[in-house]
Design a protein around this motif. Structure first.
Motif, PDB file in Angstrom:
ATOM      1  N   ALA A 168      -5.158   1.188  -0.324  1.00 34.25           N
ATOM      2  CA  ALA A 168      -5.665   0.672   0.951  1.00 34.25           C
ATOM      3  C   ALA A 168      -7.156   0.354   0.861  1.00 34.25           C
ATOM      4  O   ALA A 168      -7.616  -0.693   1.327  1.00 34.25           O
ATOM      5  CB  ALA A 168      -5.402   1.678   2.063  1.00 34.25           C
TER       6      ALA A 168
ATOM      7  N   PRO B 277       0.069   4.500   4.071  1.00 34.11           N
ATOM      8  CA  PRO B 277      -0.624   3.790   2.995  1.00 34.11           C
ATOM      9  C   PRO B 277      -1.274   4.763   2.020  1.00 34.11           C
ATOM     10  O   PRO B 277      -1.847   5.783   2.421  1.00 34.11           O
ATOM     11  CB  PRO B 277      -1.702   2.979   3.742  1.00 34.11           C
ATOM     12  CG  PRO B 277      -1.272   2.951   5.164  1.00 34.11           C
ATOM     13  CD  PRO B 277      -0.481   4.206   5.397  1.00 34.11           C
TER      14      PRO B 277
ATOM     15  N   CYS C 221       0.815  -1.222   0.000  1.00 37.33           N
ATOM     16  CA  CYS C 221       0.000   0.000   0.000  1.00 37.33           C
ATOM     17  C   CYS C 221       0.845   1.266   0.000  1.00 37.33           C
ATOM     18  O   CYS C 221       0.286   2.368  -0.049  1.00 37.33           O
ATOM     19  CB  CYS C 221      -0.941   0.016   1.206  1.00 37.33           C
ATOM     20  SG  CYS C 221      -2.330  -1.124   1.035  1.00 37.33           S
ATOM     21  N   SER C 222       2.168   1.140   0.031  1.00 35.82           N
ATOM     22  CA  SER C 222       3.006   2.334   0.164  1.00 35.82           C
ATOM     23  C   SER C 222       4.120   2.458  -0.865  1.00 35.82           C
ATOM     24  O   SER C 222       4.652   3.550  -1.067  1.00 35.82           O
ATOM     25  CB  SER C 222       3.631   2.373   1.559  1.00 35.82           C
ATOM     26  OG  SER C 222       4.499   1.271   1.757  1.00 35.82           O
TER      27      SER C 222
END
Length: 287
Positions: free
Chosen positions: A255, A250, A76-77
């Motif tokens: 997300a 995130p 998510c990052s």
């Protein structure tokens, strides 16, 4: 020499430094591969489970505590998530969670022990889910340490190490040379993730792992959660990046695309889990 799970009176136990962690159940499979002892059990509480060399790895009703925490902070990052490398993870749970992200176009999983994959697909089919047949997924039965050493620079957007405790076939997954290769093969904006043991049951290994990742990558932080069947029940995962602690933030669209299908992970849970560093660990890492 590998260790077998200890079975007595309907209990299957892992023994660790004077404490035992056990489930009531029956042994379904107990085989010796070229690398380790593999035991599959059917437990009363957590469903079917897997031990390697007598140590608990996963179970059907525990695995999300582990796999969601390992995967989603990274995916998510990272700046991009087109190419993913998973080292280990022969039960399929990590690959399954990665492939829930639509942005993943190719996932290499390198697992040293093909028998773990074979037995997991047969007896723990829910863990891998559809990952084994996903056209984006490529399994290589081989040495993940050598794979990382031989990859070209900037080959992957995310590298995830889903290995067992630092002994036996997983021993080389916790050293500087391996981590340096992992950094080298990450693309700019990439994120590295690994399980990093219990801060209680494996305190020194945990501290050494976090410190080494901070030194190699420049930015690394442990996240804390729980896997009740593991020694102490208290576990950690550590994330690293070269361009700053992007793993702590995130991206909302990514997300939102996976959170509804998670049992443990959410952006809120993740924030708390990074902040849940115990005081004694924080003091050690700051020293």
């Amino acid at each position: 020499m590998s260790k077998a799970a200890r079975v007595s009176g309907g209990w299957i136990d892992e023994h660790h430094e004077g404490v035992r962690y056990g489930l009531a159940g029956v042994v379904l499979v107990d085989e010796q591969s070229d690398f380790q002892r593999i035991t599959v059990v059917d437990s009363e509480r957590y469903g079917r489970g897997l031990l390697l060399d007598g140590c608990w790895m996963t179970a059907e009703r525990q695995e999300r505590h582990y796999h969601e925490a390992l995967v989603h902070p990274a995916l998510c990052s990272a700046k991009a998530i087109e190419r993913i490398l998973v080292i280990g993870g022969g039960d399929g749970g990590t690959a399954r969670e990665c492939l829930r992200h639509r942005g993943v176009r190719h996932l290499d999983m390198v697992e040293i022990d093909g028998l773990v994959v074979e037995l997991s697909k047969k007896h723990l089919a829910s863990l891998g889910g559809g990952c084994w047949d996903d056209p984006r997924f490529l399994l290589t039965v081989g040495d993940g340490i050598a794979w990382a050493a031989n990859c070209a620079d900037a080959s992957y957007d995310v590298v995830i190490v889903d290995g067992s405790d630092p002994a036996g076939p997983a021993e080389g997954l916790f050293n500087r040379r391996f981590f340096e290769h992992c950094r080298r093969i990450l693309r700019p904006g990439g994120v590295f993730a690994t399980q990093s043991e219990s801060p209680e049951a494996f305190r020194q290994v945990h501290l050494d792992t976090v410190r080494l990742l901070q030194d190699v990558f420049g930015h690394a932080d442990p996240l804390y959660g729980w896997v009740p069947m593991y020694p102490s029940g208290w576990w950690s995962w550590t994330f690293a990046a070269a361009d700053g602690p992007r793993y702590q933030s995130p991206l909302p669209e990514r997300a939102a695309a996976v959170a509804a299908g998670c049992q443990i992970w959410s952006p809120r849970w993740q924030t708390g889990a990074f902040e849940a560093i115990p005081a004694f660990i924080e003091r050690e890492l700051s020293a």
